[in-house]
Write a protein that holds these residues in place. Structure first.
Motif, PDB file in Angstrom:
ATOM      1  N   TYR A   1       0.819  -1.209   0.000  1.00 31.96           N
ATOM      2  CA  TYR A   1       0.000   0.000   0.000  1.00 31.96           C
ATOM      3  C   TYR A   1       0.857   1.264   0.000  1.00 31.96           C
ATOM      4  O   TYR A   1       0.355   2.358  -0.249  1.00 31.96           O
ATOM      5  CB  TYR A   1      -0.921   0.012   1.228  1.00 31.96           C
ATOM      6  CG  TYR A   1      -1.954  -1.081   1.195  1.00 31.96           C
ATOM      7  CD1 TYR A   1      -3.191  -0.877   0.611  1.00 31.96           C
ATOM      8  CD2 TYR A   1      -1.673  -2.336   1.733  1.00 31.96           C
ATOM      9  CE1 TYR A   1      -4.139  -1.880   0.567  1.00 31.96           C
ATOM     10  CE2 TYR A   1      -2.617  -3.352   1.699  1.00 31.96           C
ATOM     11  CZ  TYR A   1      -3.849  -3.124   1.113  1.00 31.96           C
ATOM     12  OH  TYR A   1      -4.777  -4.139   1.073  1.00 31.96           O
ATOM     13  N   GLY A   2       2.100   1.119   0.281  1.00 30.90           N
ATOM     14  CA  GLY A   2       3.025   2.240   0.318  1.00 30.90           C
ATOM     15  C   GLY A   2       4.301   1.818   1.000  1.00 30.90           C
ATOM     16  O   GLY A   2       4.434   0.682   1.482  1.00 30.90           O
ATOM     17  N   VAL A   3       5.254   2.728   1.052  1.00 34.71           N
ATOM     18  CA  VAL A   3       6.557   2.437   1.643  1.00 34.71           C
ATOM     19  C   VAL A   3       6.936   3.564   2.592  1.00 34.71           C
ATOM     20  O   VAL A   3       6.808   4.748   2.246  1.00 34.71           O
ATOM     21  CB  VAL A   3       7.645   2.284   0.549  1.00 34.71           C
ATOM     22  CG1 VAL A   3       9.025   2.184   1.167  1.00 34.71           C
ATOM     23  CG2 VAL A   3       7.359   1.063  -0.318  1.00 34.71           C
ATOM     24  N   ILE A   4       7.388   3.206   3.798  1.00 33.59           N
ATOM     25  CA  ILE A   4       7.962   4.198   4.703  1.00 33.59           C
ATOM     26  C   ILE A   4       9.412   4.376   4.285  1.00 33.59           C
ATOM     27  O   ILE A   4      10.247   3.502   4.476  1.00 33.59           O
ATOM     28  CB  ILE A   4       7.865   3.740   6.179  1.00 33.59           C
ATOM     29  CG1 ILE A   4       6.399   3.528   6.564  1.00 33.59           C
ATOM     30  CG2 ILE A   4       8.504   4.784   7.096  1.00 33.59           C
ATOM     31  CD1 ILE A   4       6.209   2.995   7.979  1.00 33.59           C
TER      32      ILE A   4
ATOM     33  N   ALA B   1      -4.268   8.436   1.597  1.00 34.37           N
ATOM     34  CA  ALA B   1      -4.209   9.555   0.655  1.00 34.37           C
ATOM     35  C   ALA B   1      -3.295   9.231  -0.529  1.00 34.37           C
ATOM     36  O   ALA B   1      -3.592   9.589  -1.674  1.00 34.37           O
ATOM     37  CB  ALA B   1      -3.735  10.818   1.362  1.00 34.37           C
ATOM     38  N   LEU B   2      -2.179   8.547  -0.265  1.00 38.12           N
ATOM     39  CA  LEU B   2      -1.276   8.155  -1.347  1.00 38.12           C
ATOM     40  C   LEU B   2      -1.882   7.026  -2.177  1.00 38.12           C
ATOM     41  O   LEU B   2      -1.856   7.058  -3.407  1.00 38.12           O
ATOM     42  CB  LEU B   2       0.074   7.714  -0.772  1.00 38.12           C
ATOM     43  CG  LEU B   2       0.976   8.817  -0.232  1.00 38.12           C
ATOM     44  CD1 LEU B   2       2.196   8.221   0.469  1.00 38.12           C
ATOM     45  CD2 LEU B   2       1.437   9.752  -1.346  1.00 38.12           C
TER      46      LEU B   2
ATOM     47  N   LYS C   1       6.353  11.020 -13.972  1.00 39.95           N
ATOM     48  CA  LYS C   1       5.980   9.669 -13.534  1.00 39.95           C
ATOM     49  C   LYS C   1       6.728   9.214 -12.288  1.00 39.95           C
ATOM     50  O   LYS C   1       6.697   8.032 -11.935  1.00 39.95           O
ATOM     51  CB  LYS C   1       6.194   8.642 -14.656  1.00 39.95           C
ATOM     52  CG  LYS C   1       5.492   8.983 -15.959  1.00 39.95           C
ATOM     53  CD  LYS C   1       4.005   9.208 -15.773  1.00 39.95           C
ATOM     54  CE  LYS C   1       3.321   9.590 -17.089  1.00 39.95           C
ATOM     55  NZ  LYS C   1       1.920   9.996 -16.900  1.00 39.95           N
ATOM     56  N   SER C   2       7.403  10.127 -11.602  1.00 42.78           N
ATOM     57  CA  SER C   2       8.071   9.773 -10.350  1.00 42.78           C
ATOM     58  C   SER C   2       7.023   9.546  -9.271  1.00 42.78           C
ATOM     59  O   SER C   2       5.925  10.109  -9.330  1.00 42.78           O
ATOM     60  CB  SER C   2       9.031  10.887  -9.926  1.00 42.78           C
ATOM     61  OG  SER C   2       8.313  12.099  -9.699  1.00 42.78           O
ATOM     62  N   PRO C   3       7.327   8.733  -8.242  1.00 43.53           N
ATOM     63  CA  PRO C   3       6.332   8.482  -7.191  1.00 43.53           C
ATOM     64  C   PRO C   3       6.067   9.724  -6.357  1.00 43.53           C
ATOM     65  O   PRO C   3       6.931  10.594  -6.208  1.00 43.53           O
ATOM     66  CB  PRO C   3       6.996   7.377  -6.352  1.00 43.53           C
ATOM     67  CG  PRO C   3       8.455   7.509  -6.612  1.00 43.53           C
ATOM     68  CD  PRO C   3       8.570   7.981  -8.027  1.00 43.53           C
TER      69      PRO C   3
ATOM     70  N   LYS D   1       6.268   6.917   0.638  1.00 47.79           N
ATOM     71  CA  LYS D   1       6.279   6.899  -0.826  1.00 47.79           C
ATOM     72  C   LYS D   1       5.107   6.044  -1.302  1.00 47.79           C
ATOM     73  O   LYS D   1       4.845   4.977  -0.751  1.00 47.79           O
ATOM     74  CB  LYS D   1       7.601   6.324  -1.345  1.00 47.79           C
ATOM     75  CG  LYS D   1       7.743   6.366  -2.863  1.00 47.79           C
ATOM     76  CD  LYS D   1       9.093   5.835  -3.326  1.00 47.79           C
ATOM     77  CE  LYS D   1       9.138   4.315  -3.228  1.00 47.79           C
ATOM     78  NZ  LYS D   1      10.287   3.737  -3.951  1.00 47.79           N
ATOM     79  N   GLU D   2       4.438   6.519  -2.346  1.00 47.42           N
ATOM     80  CA  GLU D   2       3.282   5.777  -2.848  1.00 47.42           C
ATOM     81  C   GLU D   2       3.707   4.492  -3.538  1.00 47.42           C
ATOM     82  O   GLU D   2       4.850   4.328  -3.979  1.00 47.42           O
ATOM     83  CB  GLU D   2       2.476   6.629  -3.823  1.00 47.42           C
ATOM     84  CG  GLU D   2       3.118   6.823  -5.178  1.00 47.42           C
ATOM     85  CD  GLU D   2       2.198   7.482  -6.200  1.00 47.42           C
ATOM     86  OE1 GLU D   2       0.971   7.270  -6.125  1.00 47.42           O
ATOM     87  OE2 GLU D   2       2.711   8.204  -7.068  1.00 47.42           O
ATOM     88  N   ASN D   3       2.780   3.580  -3.643  1.00 47.00           N
ATOM     89  CA  ASN D   3       2.943   2.377  -4.447  1.00 47.00           C
ATOM     90  C   ASN D   3       3.278   2.802  -5.880  1.00 47.00           C
ATOM     91  O   ASN D   3       2.586   3.643  -6.458  1.00 47.00           O
ATOM     92  CB  ASN D   3       1.607   1.615  -4.396  1.00 47.00           C
ATOM     93  CG  ASN D   3       1.623   0.339  -5.209  1.00 47.00           C
ATOM     94  OD1 ASN D   3       2.468   0.131  -6.058  1.00 47.00           O
ATOM     95  ND2 ASN D   3       0.659  -0.516  -4.943  1.00 47.00           N
ATOM     96  N   ASP D   4       4.325   2.257  -6.454  1.00 46.20           N
ATOM     97  CA  ASP D   4       4.737   2.652  -7.802  1.00 46.20           C
ATOM     98  C   ASP D   4       3.762   2.192  -8.877  1.00 46.20           C
ATOM     99  O   ASP D   4       3.794   2.678  -9.999  1.00 46.20           O
ATOM    100  CB  ASP D   4       6.121   2.075  -8.118  1.00 46.20           C
ATOM    101  CG  ASP D   4       7.219   2.766  -7.312  1.00 46.20           C
ATOM    102  OD1 ASP D   4       6.973   3.890  -6.847  1.00 46.20           O
ATOM    103  OD2 ASP D   4       8.297   2.178  -7.141  1.00 46.20           O
ATOM    104  N   HIS D   5       2.889   1.234  -8.541  1.00 45.99           N
ATOM    105  CA  HIS D   5       1.951   0.703  -9.524  1.00 45.99           C
ATOM    106  C   HIS D   5       0.986   1.798  -9.964  1.00 45.99           C
ATOM    107  O   HIS D   5       0.293   2.393  -9.150  1.00 45.99           O
ATOM    108  CB  HIS D   5       1.179  -0.468  -8.910  1.00 45.99           C
ATOM    109  CG  HIS D   5       0.115  -1.026  -9.794  1.00 45.99           C
ATOM    110  ND1 HIS D   5       0.356  -1.452 -11.073  1.00 45.99           N
ATOM    111  CD2 HIS D   5      -1.211  -1.224  -9.583  1.00 45.99           C
ATOM    112  CE1 HIS D   5      -0.758  -1.889 -11.608  1.00 45.99           C
ATOM    113  NE2 HIS D   5      -1.734  -1.764 -10.727  1.00 45.99           N
ATOM    114  N   GLN D   6       0.927   2.076 -11.261  1.00 49.71           N
ATOM    115  CA  GLN D   6       0.098   3.169 -11.785  1.00 49.71           C
ATOM    116  C   GLN D   6      -1.240   2.684 -12.345  1.00 49.71           C
ATOM    117  O   GLN D   6      -1.935   3.418 -13.024  1.00 49.71           O
ATOM    118  CB  GLN D   6       0.866   3.927 -12.871  1.00 49.71           C
ATOM    119  CG  GLN D   6       2.051   4.704 -12.340  1.00 49.71           C
ATOM    120  CD  GLN D   6       1.652   5.766 -11.311  1.00 49.71           C
ATOM    121  OE1 GLN D   6       0.717   6.516 -11.504  1.00 49.71           O
ATOM    122  NE2 GLN D   6       2.365   5.797 -10.198  1.00 49.71           N
ATOM    123  N   GLY D   7      -1.607   1.438 -12.043  1.00 54.64           N
ATOM    124  CA  GLY D   7      -2.866   0.902 -12.540  1.00 54.64           C
ATOM    125  C   GLY D   7      -4.027   1.252 -11.629  1.00 54.64           C
ATOM    126  O   GLY D   7      -4.004   2.237 -10.893  1.00 54.64           O
ATOM    127  N   VAL D   8      -5.059   0.422 -11.665  1.00 52.13           N
ATOM    128  CA  VAL D   8      -6.265   0.654 -10.869  1.00 52.13           C
ATOM    129  C   VAL D   8      -5.975   0.366  -9.394  1.00 52.13           C
ATOM    130  O   VAL D   8      -5.411  -0.655  -9.055  1.00 52.13           O
ATOM    131  CB  VAL D   8      -7.417  -0.257 -11.348  1.00 52.13           C
ATOM    132  CG1 VAL D   8      -8.644  -0.080 -10.458  1.00 52.13           C
ATOM    133  CG2 VAL D   8      -7.769   0.046 -12.799  1.00 52.13           C
TER     134      VAL D   8
END
Length: 805
Positions: free
Chosen positions: A168-171, A262-263, A305-307, A326-333
């Motif tokens: 879901y994200g990265v610290i 939010a991310l 396209k950076s996170p 940091k947000e999940n790098d996956h740019q899909g749904v």
């Protein structure tokens, strides 16, 4: 443990859960945080604390594809875990910073995941919060307090990959200090260095905003100094306490969860009832990079396209921690449960006869108290596939649903008796005459002038399924949609005058408002064609809505090329807009001064009436016919007003200084053709009608370019366009854009033609919730018999499906 410490490696967030008595699942918590409304405290704990914790922990472990023996538990606060022996280890710590430091140690020692838990089960201290704001505000009076539970599952990036768990994200960084005499901006600087990012890369910051004034001032001073970089209105400020109140240790974990949501859900959070900073700190805030929304907005992907990164400033009486996520790098749904778990619901009652329908309505009224609203809505939906008639009710509470049902008892009977529709102000709808399959659907696309501030704010939160589709169309969707103009940033709520200024800035540049209108139309079209699976038989565009039509229905391989050309087009920056060089040449005006030479006016009159008074001037044109008794004239402002005076009609200026749909525009015809000549994608089944010829446009590059160019040079006759589609069998007209002008005009056109076997539907209304407006449109379409997939209003969750091997 030392006084200062920081993480030495990234940690993945692979599971999450949260609840309060009012919000019994994480999707309801996520929806509440997005909407920003204060939660009501509930005095009684809804169920056994042990059961609450156990069920939540089980759900989180399932998300992480991990067993209890592979998990170490860290409780923030004094909650006691009764079944702690099931886990690898268990401990209680006072602060989030201590918990993260301990989690890192455990993760480094062995392949474990760490479950962070916090809870507030003290029902005695539940307090109602008066306003959804925070202690940095000049009108802050205090936080509420509520029961609740929160859990986040952390792991190393390697373990997350081995478990095949969704991240879901990265610290990316976490720096903590127990020395509160040390400047907080130094901690912030360390965390940025650890994450190897700049302050400018942080899009938003979650603050603690303590209720105690000295601590609030300490944090405000720290984040302002830590992030000030010479820019303004760059980084959003948010705080989960504005919604969930101050719940001690639980609030620390709620703050972290808010960042994750939010991310993950791609939105810029807001503080709903924020007014202004404390007066003594206003100057410092104005020089800072911060802004505060009163309503959330989509966070579009970075142009490169950076996170995206979000910060969390976590302050307690004994420790300060600064985290960067940091947000999940996956740019899909990235699915969510916003529609399925919001207060608003659709209740679809299906039957084969009036008697059956009435029986169901009365049964629901009598037994409503026994139902859970969301369960009832889902149950009705699952049983609504059969039945000739469909009554669709829109409601957000039992009281509201009871009112709609009560109105329906008589309303449905009258609809059957008189063979007509029944509807309520809320949006509930019933048609006693469903259409048959031979009747066709048309998408109508409004002109670009319909765009307004706040347009599209909710769309990608309501329908995250369309995100990859619309972002694939352009490199920078936020810039294309003109998000900085649509969703103005400020440190205080905008005044009426400021909103007018932003609206004018949006309209003054034709390329801006054109791109905005086209992008919005494309998003709405994707919702209908890809999510609702409604495919149009016909389509048409009103003025520059014709460009929106070809873009939104994927006629061009690379629509972004048209957007790039538009921004550099002399036609729409200088010749037919801006300084209006083509008009000055046509009218032989040599002076390029500040006096406006072009304006458009809405006039209540028919074509014959206006043509009679136009004979005395050659600087006024009938540019658009909206309906049999409404049209638009444009030209030299003084002459236009004189025409209206001769008509005895009031001149309503539209503030659209674009000289199209008139003879002088033909001087730019060839340039327009070059602008709109683009490679065509696969042929569509939809027949696309143009006001250039009032015929379907051949789906070839040159034909489309010629059609748009001629449309922009010729008068638009919208009644002729609608009547043509009606004659071709179209009976349902759905307006794919901002506002409801085309819907209103379609009603007038059909009524003038004395036909009543049609339906005109808008999907947007200025000043209304986009979710509610779409539900109203769906209610009409469903009741009329249109096949439409509305699964997303009944199913969905922020909890992501596991990644496939």
């Amino acid at each position: 443990m030392t006084d200062n410490y920081c993480l030495t490696r990234h940690m993945a967030i692979i599971g999450c859960d949260a609840c309060t008595p009012d919000l019994p699942c994480i999707d309801q918590v996520a929806t509440a945080l997005y909407n920003g409304d204060c939660q009501r405290p509930i005095a009684d704990v809804p169920r056994d604390v042990g059961d609450l914790c156990h069920s939540a922990i089980t759900r989180v472990l399932q998300q992480g594809r991990i067993t209890a023996k592979q998990v170490a538990i860290i409780v923030i606060g004094d909650l006691v875990i009764s079944d702690a022996r099931e886990y690898a280890s268990s401990q209680n710590l006072a602060n989030l910073g201590d918990a993260l430091h301990a989690a890192q140690g455990l993760i480094e020692q062995q392949p474990l995941a760490v479950l962070l838990i916090a809870a507030n089960m003290d029902a005695v201290n539940s307090v109602q919060q008066e306003k959804a704001t925070i202690s940095f505000a000049d009108d802050f009076t205090g936080y509420g307090a509520s029961l609740g539970f929160c859990a986040l599952l952390l792991s190393s990036l390697d373990l997350a990959a081995r478990l095949n768990a969704y991240q879901y994200g990265v610290i990316a960084a976490a720096v903590s200090s127990r020395d509160l005499t040390k400047p907080l901006d130094e901690i912030i600087k360390q965390s940025l260095q650890q994450a190897q990012i700049s302050r400018e890369q942080v899009s938003a910051i979650e603050v603690t905003a303590p209720a105690q004034s000295p601590f609030a001032q300490l944090e405000a001073t720290g984040v302002i100094k830590g992030y000030t970089n010479g820019t303004t209105l760059h980084t959003g400020i948010t705080c989960s306490k504005s919604v969930l109140g101050d719940n001690g240790a639980l609030s620390q974990l709620f703050g972290l969860l808010h960042c994750v949501l939010a991310l993950q859900l791609r939105y810029r959070p807001a503080i709903k009832e924020w007014s202004a900073p404390i007066a003594a700190q206003l100057s410092a805030w104005l020089d800072s990079p911060f802004y505060i929304f009163n309503a959330p907005a989509t966070a579009f992907a970075n142009a490169d396209k950076s996170p995206r990164y979000m910060a969390y400033s976590c302050l307690s009486s004994t420790q300060y921690s600064h985290l960067l996520l940091k947000e999940n790098d996956h740019q899909g749904v990235r699915t969510n449960g916003f529609n399925a778990h919001s207060d608003l619901s659709l209740f679809i009652i299906s039957a084969d006869s009036e008697a059956q329908l009435t029986k169901q309505i009365i049964s629901l009224i009598d037994g409503l108290d026994a139902y859970n609203l969301k369960t009832l809505a889902r149950s009705l939906y699952e049983n609504s596939q059969q039945g000739r008639y469909k009554l669709v009710l829109v409601a957000q509470s039992k009281a509201a649903l009871h009112k709609e049902l009560t109105l329906a008892v008589d309303g449905v009977g009258e609809a059957f008796a008189h063979h007509r529709e029944w509807k309520t102000p809320k949006g509930s709808y019933f048609s006693a005459q469903p259409i048959h399959n031979a009747q066709k659907i048309a998408f109508t696309y409004p002109g670009i002038g319909a765009s307004y501030l706040g347009l599209g704010r909710q769309l990608l939160q309501l329908f995250p399924q369309i995100y990859p589709m619309v972002t694939a169309m352009v490199d920078d969707l936020g810039a294309t949609l003109q998000e900085r103009l649509l969703y103005p940033r400020s440190l205080t709520p905008l005044t009426f005058k400021q909103r007018q200024e932003y609206d004018l800035a949006l309209r003054n540049e034709l390329a801006n408002i054109a791109q905005c209108g086209i992008a919005y139309a494309s998003m709405v079209s994707k919702i209908f064609t890809q999510v609702f699976t409604v495919q149009p038989d016909f389509s048409c565009g009103y003025s520059m809505g014709e460009v929106s039509m070809f873009t939104a229905l994927d006629c061009w391989q690379n629509p972004q090329l048209m957007s790039q050309r538009l921004h550099h087009s002399t036609t729409f920056k200088q010749r037919l807009a801006g300084e209006l060089a083509a008009i000055r040449e046509h009218w032989q005006l040599s002076d390029v001064g500040d006096t406006p030479i072009w304006e458009s006016y809405s006039v209540k009159a028919n074509v014959e009436q206006v043509e009679q008074v136009l004979l005395v001037t050659d600087r006024v044109y009938i540019t658009i016919i909206n309906s049999p008794d409404s049209l638009v004239i444009a030209g030299y402002p003084e002459d236009c007003r004189a025409v209206c005076q001769r008509l005895g009609q009031r001149a309503i200026a539209l503030q659209v200084a674009n000289a199209i749909h008139c003879p002088p525009a033909y001087s730019e015809y060839d340039n327009m053709q070059r602008l709109y000549t683009l490679d065509v994608a696969h042929k569509k089944n939809c027949k696309m009608y143009s006001s250039a010829y009032y015929l379907p446009v051949p789906q070839h590059s040159k034909a489309i370019a010629m059609s748009i160019s001629k449309c922009l040079c010729e008068q638009v006759d919208f009644p002729r366009l609608i009547n043509t589609l009606y004659q071709q069998g179209c009976r349902v007209f759905v307006e794919m854009g901002a506002g409801s002008s085309l819907t209103n005009w379609t009603d007038k056109i059909c009524q003038h033609a004395k036909v009543n076997d049609y339906l005109a539907v808008s999907v947007n209304a200025k000043g209304a919730s986009e979710q509610l407006t779409l539900m109203r449109a769906i209610a009409k379409l469903l009741s009329l018999g249109i096949k439409i997939n509305v699964d997303s209003f009944f199913y969905g969750s922020v909890i992501q499906p596991l990644q496939k091997y």
